[in-house]
Scaffold this motif. Structure first.
Motif, PDB file in Angstrom:
ATOM      1  N   ARG A  45     -36.234 -16.701 -13.982  1.00  0.00           N
ATOM      2  CA  ARG A  45     -35.765 -15.953 -12.826  1.00  0.00           C
ATOM      3  C   ARG A  45     -35.697 -14.462 -13.156  1.00  0.00           C
ATOM      4  O   ARG A  45     -35.657 -14.082 -14.313  1.00  0.00           O
ATOM      5  N   THR A  46     -35.672 -13.648 -12.138  1.00  0.00           N
ATOM      6  CA  THR A  46     -35.503 -12.216 -12.323  1.00  0.00           C
ATOM      7  C   THR A  46     -34.370 -11.734 -11.442  1.00  0.00           C
ATOM      8  O   THR A  46     -33.985 -12.396 -10.480  1.00  0.00           O
ATOM      9  N   GLN A  83     -32.392  -9.638  -8.652  1.00  0.00           N
ATOM     10  CA  GLN A  83     -32.656  -9.095  -7.329  1.00  0.00           C
ATOM     11  C   GLN A  83     -31.877  -7.801  -7.150  1.00  0.00           C
ATOM     12  O   GLN A  83     -31.044  -7.430  -7.971  1.00  0.00           O
ATOM     13  N   ASP A 106     -28.094  -7.916  -7.475  1.00  0.00           N
ATOM     14  CA  ASP A 106     -27.626  -8.102  -8.843  1.00  0.00           C
ATOM     15  C   ASP A 106     -27.530  -6.766  -9.563  1.00  0.00           C
ATOM     16  O   ASP A 106     -26.559  -6.499 -10.290  1.00  0.00           O
ATOM     17  N   PRO A 111     -27.111 -14.004  -3.858  1.00  0.00           N
ATOM     18  CA  PRO A 111     -27.360 -12.599  -4.207  1.00  0.00           C
ATOM     19  C   PRO A 111     -26.111 -11.928  -4.777  1.00  0.00           C
ATOM     20  O   PRO A 111     -25.029 -12.019  -4.199  1.00  0.00           O
TER      21      PRO A 111
END
Length: 638
Positions: free
Chosen positions: A9-10, A12, A15, A336
């Motif tokens: 995952r990366t 957003q 974040d 998020p």
């Protein structure tokens, strides 16, 4: 729990926003205190907050800096792999706080020192002070660099969070608010970061337990996986974690970091009274228990979630330290901002540790070197020098984090340096405080012996890694993994097969001394320092009682009220016992004394004929606290 998607995952945008708020607020606290305290141009105000801090924020600060990002990320991983015996550290924390509050704090607070290592010169001689200060500076810079680099690397490899951006941002922000606001900014920033750490942990606990089927399901899964076998009373010092290594070894390890460490003691002596300082330590114990509980439960929840598909064995992450970030993105990735909250939680521990280290390094450098080598220094010049030192050490710690990226496996050795240095440092302070007859030769000889033995054991363990039979990692399953399932069994069994064949080639030293639990490094260093120091003292002749100031010692008999006066006098080894009794009956407010005499620094630093007196600062505190016929002169306004 079967994983459906093992792609990395990366972060957003939300974040990054949440994570950035941590740095903005921390920097804002530094700016606030820089503006608020701009008229109080004093190095004492900058380095120890004018000795006017209260127990609440100091307690939060102590807990935040004690629990670094290595704890936030590493402790749950340890529980995941080895079980919940990690919770026994709570017993060690209890002994550490009690001994610090009742044994070490009274000596440091009443002597009026700013640098912890100044005590060693008052009690022994200047070479002991210099040696201890240099050891502290090297270990702190090295450890702080690793504390910045290790969690940043783990987060980068899992989340693709920019590695160098986070390292540089951490160094810049910590240096910024340390330089602007001094100790007050550090303490209040730590208090804010402590709140962030708790909120981040609670978010993981709530969502993780829900995704794992509830607390009862987590408990059953952990029990089936042998993660709840907490108490192992095996006496072998070679076992990594047993009840004895965690309580005894853990106590000496953390007491070396806690009881005589500049970073901790500096905050305690910044309190307005000794009772406030003692209260901060006991409130901090509650915080330590809370963070420990959160870390252990997080590890159990993570195990329950991955009980049938271990990401590390299956190859989805490359190191155990990456398990916690990977787990957080698995359970919070669809919300998020929440992964950013956990990263803020991890970096809160980093910021607290780095800021405390920078402030402490600046303090010991100024007190132990600059003020001793230079002549009379005005308050304004002293403040600017202290700020400049914060910048220098901020750059040094950040540079050390960059250097850590080229160290490879040496990073593991650097993480143990607190244990290697903390034990001998605890030993030399204990020689001074607990044994009134110890002389300077015994102190320096014991310190060298303790450092040598603890480093020998730790470096040997690094060169000859401990056999898995002593570490006892628990079983990890890959039965329900959707990827790499065909090789998972081989991956699980290979280390055990290799260790069995390699054991026959290992020397006796590698299988005994080098295989000792890492938690005993401090214990070995402490015992070697104390025993060696006492033997050298007996061979060279004890200190003369009249040369030892009574407020510089605190024999263990002081802690037990049932001891008779006869035995108390015996334990004092001829030092003036009556003067110590008067000392214990007073609770001096040092902050008020300095506030009433804002020019006290200049008066104290200038002796007869205008020459600088190295001990004048301590003598002023001594007179204030302990000599009845001079109290009125020191305390009354001119």
């Amino acid at each position: 729990m079967v994983l459906q998607d093992h792609s990395v995952r990366t972060f957003q945008i939300w974040d990054y926003v949440v994570f950035a708020c941590l740095f903005v607020v921390s920097s804002g606290i530094g700016v606030f205190f820089a503006v608020k305290e701009r008229k109080k141009a004093s190095s004492r105000e900058f380095l120890v907050g004018g000795r006017q801090m209260t127990c609440g924020p100091v307690a939060l600060s102590l807990t935040a800096s004690f629990m670094s990002a290595v704890t936030v990320i590493g402790a749950p991983s340890d529980v995941y792999r080895f079980g919940a015996s990690y919770v026994i550290f709570g017993i060690a924390y209890t002994f550490v706080v009690i001994l610090t509050a009742e044994l070490f704090l009274p000596v440091f607070y009443r002597s009026g020192i700013t640098s912890t290592y100044e005590y060693l010169e008052l009690r022994f001689c200047r070479p002991v002070r210099i040696a201890a200060t240099l050891i502290y500076m090297v270990q702190t810079i090295l450890y702080t660099g690793v504390v910045v680099y290790a969690p940043a690397l783990a987060l980068n490899q899992v989340t693709k969070f920019n590695l160098w951006g986070s390292i540089i941002a951490t160094g810049v922000v910590c240096t910024f608010y340390c330089t602007l606001g001094g100790l007050k900014a550090v303490v209040w920033s730590d208090a804010f970061q402590m709140v962030v750490m708790v909120v981040g942990f609670l978010t993981v606990l709530v969502k993780g337990s829900d995704r794992s089927g509830g607390i009862s399901a987590v408990w059953r899964t952990a029990q089936d996986g042998e993660r709840l076998n907490v108490f192992d009373f095996d006496l072998s010092p070679l076992r990594r974690h047993t009840f004895w290594t965690l309580t005894i070894g853990g106590m000496f390890t953390w007491l070396g970091v806690y009881g005589v460490n500049q970073s901790t003691i500096q905050r305690c002596i910044s309190c307005k009274t000794e009772n406030h300082a003692r209260g901060a330590l006991y409130l901090n114990l509650l915080g330590l228990w809370m963070i420990l509980f959160c870390a252990v439960v997080s590890g159990l929840i993570m195990y329950a979630f991955y009980a049938t598909c271990d990401p590390w064995t299956a190859g989805y992450v490359s190191a155990p330290d990456q398990l916690m970030p990977y787990f957080v993105l698995d359970i919070l990735g669809s919300f998020p901002g929440l992964p950013g909250l956990f990263v803020a939680c991890a970096f809160s521990g980093t910021l607290s540790t780095v800021a405390a280290s920078i402030n402490a390094l600046a303090t010991v450098t100024y007190e132990d070197f600059v003020s001793q080598c230079c002549g009379d220094i005005s308050n304004q010049a002293a403040t600017w020098i202290s700020k400049a030192l914060c910048v220098v050490f901020g750059v040094a710690c950040t540079s050390m984090a960059v250097a850590a990226s080229y160290m490879g496996a040496i990073v593991q050795a650097a993480l143990s340096i607190h244990g290697m240095c903390g034990g001998p440092m605890l030993g030399v302070f204990s020689l001074g405080i607990l044994f009134p007859f110890t002389n300077s030769k015994g102190a320096i000889g014991g310190l060298l012996l303790g450092i040598t033995l603890s480093f020998w054991a730790a470096v040997g363990a690094f060169i000859y890694p401990v056999s898995p039979s002593y570490t006892n990692p628990l079983f990890l399953s890959t039965a329900n993994c959707t990827l790499l399932n065909s090789t998972a069994a081989a991956v699980t069994q290979t280390p055990l097969l290799m260790s069995t064949s390699a054991n026959s080639d290992r020397s006796v030293l590698a299988e005994s001394w080098y295989s000792m639990s890492y938690l005993y490094y401090s214990t070995v260093g402490f015992l070697a320092t104390v025993i060696g120091g006492l033997l050298i003292t007996l061979l060279t002749g004890p200190s003369k009682p009249q040369e030892v100031k009574p407020w510089l010692i605190r024999p263990v008999c002081n802690l037990f009220c049932f001891c008779s006066e006869k035995y108390r006098r015996l334990c004092w080894c001829g030092v003036n016992h009556a003067e110590e009794k008067m000392d214990l009956g007073m609770d001096m407010n040092f902050g008020t004394a300095w506030e009433n005499h804002p020019d006290q620094d200049k008066i104290i630093k200038t002796g007869k004929n205008g020459k600088k007196q190295s001990y004048d600062l301590q003598e002023a505190y001594t007179n204030t606290a302990f000599v009845p016929d001079t109290i009125g002169q020191v305390m009354s306004k001119p």
